[in-house]
Structures are given as structure tokens and as C-alpha cells.
Design a protein around this motif. Structure first.
Motif, PDB file in Angstrom:
ATOM      1  N   THR A 100      36.133 -20.322 -22.751  1.00 54.34           N
ATOM      2  CA  THR A 100      37.417 -19.121 -22.199  1.00 54.34           C
ATOM      3  C   THR A 100      37.075 -18.887 -20.272  1.00 54.34           C
ATOM      4  O   THR A 100      35.416 -19.534 -19.833  1.00 54.34           O
ATOM      5  CB  THR A 100      37.053 -18.159 -22.788  1.00 54.34           C
ATOM      6  OG1 THR A 100      36.211 -17.043 -22.430  1.00 54.34           O
ATOM      7  CG2 THR A 100      37.512 -17.368 -24.392  1.00 54.34           C
ATOM      8  N   ALA A 101      38.241 -18.785 -19.920  1.00 58.73           N
ATOM      9  CA  ALA A 101      38.111 -18.014 -18.311  1.00 58.73           C
ATOM     10  C   ALA A 101      39.345 -17.021 -18.960  1.00 58.73           C
ATOM     11  O   ALA A 101      40.552 -16.642 -18.711  1.00 58.73           O
ATOM     12  CB  ALA A 101      38.371 -19.089 -17.802  1.00 58.73           C
ATOM     13  N   ARG A 102      39.196 -16.055 -18.114  1.00 53.10           N
ATOM     14  CA  ARG A 102      39.986 -14.671 -17.486  1.00 53.10           C
ATOM     15  C   ARG A 102      40.810 -14.745 -16.098  1.00 53.10           C
ATOM     16  O   ARG A 102      41.300 -14.117 -15.723  1.00 53.10           O
ATOM     17  CB  ARG A 102      39.015 -13.486 -17.645  1.00 53.10           C
ATOM     18  CG  ARG A 102      39.378 -13.559 -19.741  1.00 53.10           C
ATOM     19  CD  ARG A 102      38.415 -12.582 -19.363  1.00 53.10           C
ATOM     20  NE  ARG A 102      36.968 -11.904 -18.896  1.00 53.10           N
ATOM     21  CZ  ARG A 102      35.951 -12.714 -19.498  1.00 53.10           C
ATOM     22  NH1 ARG A 102      35.934 -13.555 -20.338  1.00 53.10           N
ATOM     23  NH2 ARG A 102      35.225 -12.767 -18.461  1.00 53.10           N
ATOM     24  N   ARG A 103      40.084 -14.985 -15.091  1.00 53.02           N
ATOM     25  CA  ARG A 103      39.885 -15.413 -13.788  1.00 53.02           C
ATOM     26  C   ARG A 103      40.709 -16.525 -12.905  1.00 53.02           C
ATOM     27  O   ARG A 103      40.956 -16.295 -12.313  1.00 53.02           O
ATOM     28  CB  ARG A 103      39.214 -14.576 -12.551  1.00 53.02           C
ATOM     29  CG  ARG A 103      38.895 -13.562 -13.367  1.00 53.02           C
ATOM     30  CD  ARG A 103      37.673 -12.645 -12.249  1.00 53.02           C
ATOM     31  NE  ARG A 103      35.511 -13.714 -12.387  1.00 53.02           N
ATOM     32  CZ  ARG A 103      35.127 -12.907 -13.165  1.00 53.02           C
ATOM     33  NH1 ARG A 103      35.077 -12.274 -14.129  1.00 53.02           N
ATOM     34  NH2 ARG A 103      34.227 -13.841 -13.258  1.00 53.02           N
ATOM     35  N   PRO A 155      48.184 -10.134 -20.998  1.00 50.75           N
ATOM     36  CA  PRO A 155      47.318 -10.433 -20.260  1.00 50.75           C
ATOM     37  C   PRO A 155      45.811 -10.139 -19.843  1.00 50.75           C
ATOM     38  O   PRO A 155      45.082  -9.062 -20.969  1.00 50.75           O
ATOM     39  CB  PRO A 155      47.081  -9.849 -19.010  1.00 50.75           C
ATOM     40  CG  PRO A 155      49.070  -9.227 -19.609  1.00 50.75           C
ATOM     41  CD  PRO A 155      49.294  -8.838 -20.737  1.00 50.75           C
ATOM     42  N   GLY A 156      45.223 -11.047 -19.522  1.00 55.10           N
ATOM     43  CA  GLY A 156      43.228 -11.166 -19.648  1.00 55.10           C
ATOM     44  C   GLY A 156      43.755 -11.701 -21.539  1.00 55.10           C
ATOM     45  O   GLY A 156      42.358 -11.835 -21.963  1.00 55.10           O
ATOM     46  N   GLY A 157      44.325 -12.256 -22.515  1.00 55.25           N
ATOM     47  CA  GLY A 157      43.577 -12.377 -23.877  1.00 55.25           C
ATOM     48  C   GLY A 157      43.821 -14.079 -23.706  1.00 55.25           C
ATOM     49  O   GLY A 157      44.168 -14.816 -22.754  1.00 55.25           O
ATOM     50  N   SER A 158      44.216 -14.516 -24.623  1.00 64.31           N
ATOM     51  CA  SER A 158      43.909 -15.888 -25.178  1.00 64.31           C
ATOM     52  C   SER A 158      45.040 -16.620 -26.520  1.00 64.31           C
ATOM     53  O   SER A 158      45.498 -16.127 -26.678  1.00 64.31           O
ATOM     54  CB  SER A 158      42.648 -16.148 -25.254  1.00 64.31           C
ATOM     55  OG  SER A 158      42.571 -16.006 -26.785  1.00 64.31           O
ATOM     56  N   ALA A 185      43.120 -19.242 -17.025  1.00 61.86           N
ATOM     57  CA  ALA A 185      42.944 -18.750 -17.394  1.00 61.86           C
ATOM     58  C   ALA A 185      44.867 -18.399 -16.978  1.00 61.86           C
ATOM     59  O   ALA A 185      45.473 -19.526 -16.578  1.00 61.86           O
ATOM     60  CB  ALA A 185      42.572 -17.695 -16.099  1.00 61.86           C
ATOM     61  N   ASP A 199      31.630 -18.341 -21.733  1.00 64.77           N
ATOM     62  CA  ASP A 199      32.382 -17.574 -20.822  1.00 64.77           C
ATOM     63  C   ASP A 199      32.512 -18.933 -19.228  1.00 64.77           C
ATOM     64  O   ASP A 199      31.265 -18.305 -18.699  1.00 64.77           O
ATOM     65  CB  ASP A 199      32.019 -16.341 -20.224  1.00 64.77           C
ATOM     66  CG  ASP A 199      32.994 -15.638 -19.657  1.00 64.77           C
ATOM     67  OD1 ASP A 199      33.310 -15.281 -19.175  1.00 64.77           O
ATOM     68  OD2 ASP A 199      32.321 -14.105 -20.210  1.00 64.77           O
ATOM     69  N   ASP A 222      33.150 -17.500 -17.057  1.00 64.40           N
ATOM     70  CA  ASP A 222      33.349 -16.562 -15.547  1.00 64.40           C
ATOM     71  C   ASP A 222      32.035 -15.706 -15.017  1.00 64.40           C
ATOM     72  O   ASP A 222      31.643 -15.352 -14.647  1.00 64.40           O
ATOM     73  CB  ASP A 222      34.476 -15.187 -15.899  1.00 64.40           C
ATOM     74  CG  ASP A 222      35.439 -15.630 -15.692  1.00 64.40           C
ATOM     75  OD1 ASP A 222      36.312 -16.104 -15.253  1.00 64.40           O
ATOM     76  OD2 ASP A 222      36.553 -15.230 -16.759  1.00 64.40           O
TER      77      ASP A 222
END
Length: 157
Positions: A89-92, A150-153, A124, A45, A47
Motif C-alpha cells: 500500500t501507499a497513501r502518499r 481518500p486514503g482508502g484502497s 496512492a 506499507d 510509506d
């Protein structure tokens, strides 16, 4: 390992090179294949602070996921290959990073940097900015049922 005796892999270190705002625009997810070779799974992760890889194992008897671990030790030789599947993963942010493979060989401790020449990259998605398309012949065809939330992958396998 490319020669005898075996090498001990002691872990993987994640090195964040840069963080930026997610880019605007549209993306095409490349077609990638997923093989049948047994793999060891690693999740990252980007983030998190600090960023630490988590190793995921599956119980072969029950096919259930075991609790994640933060340590890794593998014995690797030319006849016993190991495959690591890394899910970062990156959400931001738009993150560029390298992975440093830590190992111990007969000649001592060492490191091998993956992405040294060109860092790996995970970005993201800007909310509402990603749309799914399929390649049909020579054309891109819109596939709204596959749009990530949004926020998904975006799935690769």
C-alpha cells in the motif's frame, strides 16, 4: 524450489526504486482472481521508512490473526509449494519497487529479484480522483457506490 533438496527462504527485502506524486487521471482496476490455494500473507506499507514487510499468520484452530512478524523462514521443495500474497500500500506517493527473495540452498546463499526487469508499482489516490467503473459488455459503467475514499484502497478480491 525447482529441484531437490529443499530450499530455505530466509526473508524478503523491499527495495524502493522511485517515489513520485500520484498520477492524475482515472484508473481501471483489472479483474483478478483469488484462488483457494493456502497462502502466506505479507503486508508492505510503502510509506514507512525503512520499508519492511510484515508477515501475517492466521491461527488454524481459531481462524484469528496472530501478531505480525518481521521475520520469515520457509522450507520449499517441488512437492511443497508456498504461495505468498503480497499486499503493498501507499497513501502518499506513486511508488515503484522490487522484492528480493533471500534464500539458502545446498549450493549456498542467494537472492532472486522480483520486478528486476520492470519494477512493481503501487500508487496512492489523489483525493476525489478515483471513481469506480464496471465493465458491462463493451462499455464502462459508472459504479459510484464502489468509489474508494481518500486514503482508502481499491479492493482486488
Amino acid at each position: 524450489a525447482v529441484s531437490d533438496p529443499p530450499v530455505l527462504i530466509n526473508g524478503i527485502r523491499v527495495n524502493v526504486v522511485s517515489r513520485a506524486e500520484p498520477p492524475a487521471g482515472w484508473f481501471r482496476v483489472p479483474d483478478v482472481g483469488c484462488g483457494t490455494q493456502p497462502v502466506r500473507r505479507l503486508t508492505v506499507d510503502l510509506d514507512d521508512d525503512p520499508v519492511r514487510p510484515r508477515y501475517i499468520e492466521v491461527d488454524e484452530a481459531t481462524d484469528e490473526e496472530k501478531p505480525a512478524r518481521y521475520d520469515l523462514t520457509l522450507r520449499v521443495s517441488p512437492t511443497d509449494p508456498e504461495v505468498l500474497e503480497i499486499n503493498a500500500t501507499a497513501r502518499r506517493s506513486d511508488v515503484r519497487f522490487t522484492l528480493t527473495l533471500l534464500y539458502q540452498s545446498q549450493s549456498g546463499a542467494g537472492e532472486y529479484v522480483i520486478g528486476a526487469d520492470e519494477p512493481l508499482r503501487v500508487t496512492a489516490l489523489r483525493p476525489g480522483a478515483a471513481q469506480a467503473y464496471d465493465v458491462v459488455g463493451d462499455a464502462l459503467v459508472r459504479s459510484p457506490d464502489r468509489d474508494p475514499s481518500p486514503g482508502g484502497s481499491l479492493p482486488l478480491c
